[in-house]
Design a protein around this motif. Structure first.
Motif, mmCIF file in Angstrom:
data_model
loop_
_atom_site.group_PDB
_atom_site.id
_atom_site.type_symbol
_atom_site.label_atom_id
_atom_site.label_comp_id
_atom_site.label_asym_id
_atom_site.label_seq_id
_atom_site.Cartn_x
_atom_site.Cartn_y
_atom_site.Cartn_z
ATOM 1 N N ASP A 1 0.856 -1.184 0.000
ATOM 2 C CA ASP A 1 0.000 0.000 0.000
ATOM 3 C C ASP A 1 0.893 1.235 0.000
ATOM 4 O OD1 ASP A 1 -2.025 1.827 0.219
ATOM 5 O OD2 ASP A 1 -2.627 1.274 2.247
ATOM 6 N N VAL A 2 0.862 1.990 -1.091
ATOM 7 C CA VAL A 2 1.763 3.122 -1.299
ATOM 8 C C VAL A 2 1.074 4.414 -0.877
ATOM 9 C CG1 VAL A 2 3.115 4.391 -2.994
ATOM 10 C CG2 VAL A 2 2.844 1.908 -3.211
ATOM 11 N N GLY A 3 1.755 5.199 -0.032
ATOM 12 C CA GLY A 3 1.132 6.405 0.509
ATOM 13 C C GLY A 3 -0.007 6.031 1.429
ATOM 14 N N CYS A 4 0.262 5.141 2.359
ATOM 15 C CA CYS A 4 -0.793 4.499 3.151
ATOM 16 C C CYS A 4 -1.413 5.412 4.194
ATOM 17 C CB CYS A 4 -0.251 3.241 3.822
ATOM 18 S SG CYS A 4 1.037 3.567 5.071
ATOM 19 N N GLY A 5 -0.781 6.566 4.492
ATOM 20 C CA GLY A 5 -1.308 7.411 5.554
ATOM 21 C C GLY A 5 -1.364 6.653 6.864
ATOM 22 N N THR A 6 -2.479 6.725 7.562
ATOM 23 C CA THR A 6 -2.612 6.018 8.840
ATOM 24 C C THR A 6 -3.128 4.598 8.673
ATOM 25 O OG1 THR A 6 -4.779 7.026 9.173
ATOM 26 C CG2 THR A 6 -2.894 8.127 10.168
ATOM 27 N N GLY A 7 -3.166 4.110 7.439
ATOM 28 C CA GLY A 7 -3.302 2.672 7.218
ATOM 29 C C GLY A 7 -4.689 2.103 7.074
ATOM 30 N N ALA B 1 6.402 10.179 9.115
ATOM 31 C CA ALA B 1 6.677 9.385 10.313
ATOM 32 C C ALA B 1 5.486 9.343 11.269
ATOM 33 C CB ALA B 1 7.924 9.923 11.027
ATOM 34 N N PRO B 2 4.802 10.480 11.536
ATOM 35 C CA PRO B 2 3.629 10.409 12.412
ATOM 36 C C PRO B 2 2.540 9.503 11.859
ATOM 37 C CG PRO B 2 4.367 12.674 12.196
ATOM 38 C CD PRO B 2 5.127 11.886 11.179
ATOM 39 N N ALA B 3 2.339 9.526 10.540
ATOM 40 C CA ALA B 3 1.315 8.671 9.938
ATOM 41 C C ALA B 3 1.648 7.205 10.142
ATOM 42 C CB ALA B 3 1.170 8.985 8.452
ATOM 43 N N VAL B 4 2.904 6.852 9.916
ATOM 44 C CA VAL B 4 3.326 5.456 10.068
ATOM 45 C C VAL B 4 3.186 5.006 11.519
ATOM 46 C CG1 VAL B 4 5.328 3.918 9.960
ATOM 47 C CG2 VAL B 4 4.832 5.448 8.045
ATOM 48 N N GLU B 5 3.572 5.867 12.457
ATOM 49 C CA GLU B 5 3.436 5.523 13.876
ATOM 50 C C GLU B 5 1.966 5.321 14.246
ATOM 51 O OE1 GLU B 5 4.582 7.355 18.295
ATOM 52 O OE2 GLU B 5 5.254 8.356 16.463
ATOM 53 N N ILE C 1 0.430 -7.644 9.077
ATOM 54 C CA ILE C 1 0.531 -6.284 8.562
ATOM 55 C C ILE C 1 1.786 -5.624 9.101
ATOM 56 C CG2 ILE C 1 -0.763 -5.234 10.459
ATOM 57 C CD1 ILE C 1 -2.159 -3.446 8.378
ATOM 58 N N ALA C 2 2.394 -4.765 8.300
ATOM 59 C CA ALA C 2 3.577 -4.021 8.729
ATOM 60 C C ALA C 2 3.559 -2.664 8.049
ATOM 61 C CB ALA C 2 4.858 -4.779 8.369
ATOM 62 N N PHE C 3 4.289 -1.715 8.654
ATOM 63 C CA PHE C 3 4.367 -0.371 8.096
ATOM 64 C C PHE C 3 5.817 0.080 8.105
ATOM 65 C CE2 PHE C 3 0.065 -0.731 9.679
ATOM 66 C CZ PHE C 3 -0.678 -0.198 8.628
ATOM 67 N N GLU C 4 6.201 0.815 7.068
ATOM 68 C CA GLU C 4 7.543 1.361 6.964
ATOM 69 C C GLU C 4 7.470 2.806 6.502
ATOM 70 O OE1 GLU C 4 9.890 -1.015 4.333
ATOM 71 O OE2 GLU C 4 9.628 -2.853 5.510
ATOM 72 N N ARG C 5 8.346 3.621 7.037
ATOM 73 C CA ARG C 5 8.468 4.987 6.519
ATOM 74 C C ARG C 5 9.404 4.951 5.324
ATOM 75 N NH1 ARG C 5 11.372 10.309 9.230
ATOM 76 N NH2 ARG C 5 10.606 11.808 7.676
ATOM 77 N N GLY C 6 8.975 5.538 4.223
ATOM 78 C CA GLY C 6 9.829 5.534 3.050
ATOM 79 C C GLY C 6 9.236 6.305 1.894
ATOM 80 N N ASP C 7 10.107 6.649 0.965
ATOM 81 C CA ASP C 7 9.734 7.319 -0.273
ATOM 82 C C ASP C 7 9.697 6.257 -1.362
ATOM 83 O OD1 ASP C 7 9.591 8.744 -2.632
ATOM 84 O OD2 ASP C 7 11.153 10.184 -2.112
ATOM 85 N N ALA C 8 8.533 6.036 -1.947
ATOM 86 C CA ALA C 8 8.370 4.963 -2.930
ATOM 87 C C ALA C 8 9.255 5.145 -4.155
ATOM 88 C CB ALA C 8 6.909 4.868 -3.360
#
Length: 284
Positions: free
Chosen positions: A44-50, A72-76, A90-97
């Protein structure tokens, strides 16, 4: 980043809730188009708060879902919501696609709900996503059509732009042109590209006060107001409140919107073309 105009802080709980509420009707169409299968590995690219990531994880109960966002706040926040939901796949990562080192040929499906329009280098980003997909892996994304086809954008500009200097076109509409978007995706290695017209209203809040607060959280709104003197800004906000009142229904403030569901598949030769391009230098 998953935002209506590239401005809303998706990591802020209030903004996250508002954004998901705004897109509630569009989200139903988007999930149907994604058609996540039980064993899919979903990116999921640009997932925001998921929200879309969690929906994908629930559908792919024998697979997995990875959400990536530059905030970073969105991923947290996304991690906390997933933990609260008890999701183990499910997992989340901070990153630029554009440059994130996704494992090659790993994902069955890449999805994005209004997140791909904000790439600084769309060619590099979509090439990187194609590399991350398995052969014939699917891409499904929801993007805005042109601003003049979106009542919410037209109405806000009419209310606030009178007497103001024009602002640069929002990147929210960078993938609005099917011909240009097709060219970008084909160059990145995608095939079977299709566009489905989606016409669903967006929700701005239960009343005019809430709707005004939501609209004023947009970067584009701030940019328009900054171009006005104090009297002009106050007049613009008065016009905005009149516009919001005109769109108030029994169930809240709604505006018309038009979007595209863009679907594609990864073609052959993606890895070869990636390794021979300048994009390769951005990865370890």
């Amino acid at each position: 980043m998953s935002r209506s105009d590239g401005a809303v802080d998706a990591g802020h709980p209030q903004h996250a809730s508002g954004y998901d509420s705004e897109l509630q009707r569009l989200d139903v169409v988007f999930r149907q188009a994604c058609d996540v299968q039980t064993r899919d590995r979903v990116l999921d690219v640009g997932c925001g708060t998921g929200q879309s990531t969690r929906a994908a994880a629930l559908a792919a109960h024998d697979g997995s879902a990875l959400g990536v966002d530059s905030s970073a706040p969105a991923v947290e926040r996304a991690r906390g919501l997933a933990d609260a939901a008890g999701l183990g796949n499910i997992a989340f990562e901070r990153g630029d696609a554009q440059v994130h080192p996704f494992p090659g040929e790993t994902f069955d499906l890449a999805i994005s709900r209004f997140g791909t329009m904000f790439f600084h280098d769309a060619g590099a980003a979509f090439t990187n996503l194609a590399r991350a997909l398995r052969p014939a892996g699917r891409l499904v994304m929801l993007v805005w059509q042109a601003g003049d086809r979106n009542e919410w954008d037209v109405a806000i500009h009419r209310a606030l732009a009178e007497g103001a200097q024009p602002i640069a076109p929002s990147r929210a509409f960078s993938l609005a042109d099917p011909a240009r978007t097709t060219e970008i995706l084909e160059a990145a290695g995608f095939v079977d590209i299709s566009f489905t017209d989606v016409e669903e209203p967006v929700y701005y809040g239960p009343d005019v006060v809430a709707a005004e607060a939501w609209v004023r959280s947009f970067t584009s709104t701030g940019e328009l107001l900054e171009r006005l003197d104090p009297d002009g800004a106050e007049q613009g906000l008065a016009r905005l409140r009149e516009t919001l009142s005109a769109h108030l229904r029994d169930d809240g403030v709604w505006f018309g919107s038009r979007a595209w569901i863009v679907s594609a598949r990864r073609g052959e030769g993606v890895l070869r073309s990636w390794w021979t391009s300048g994009t390769a230098g951005a990865h370890p």
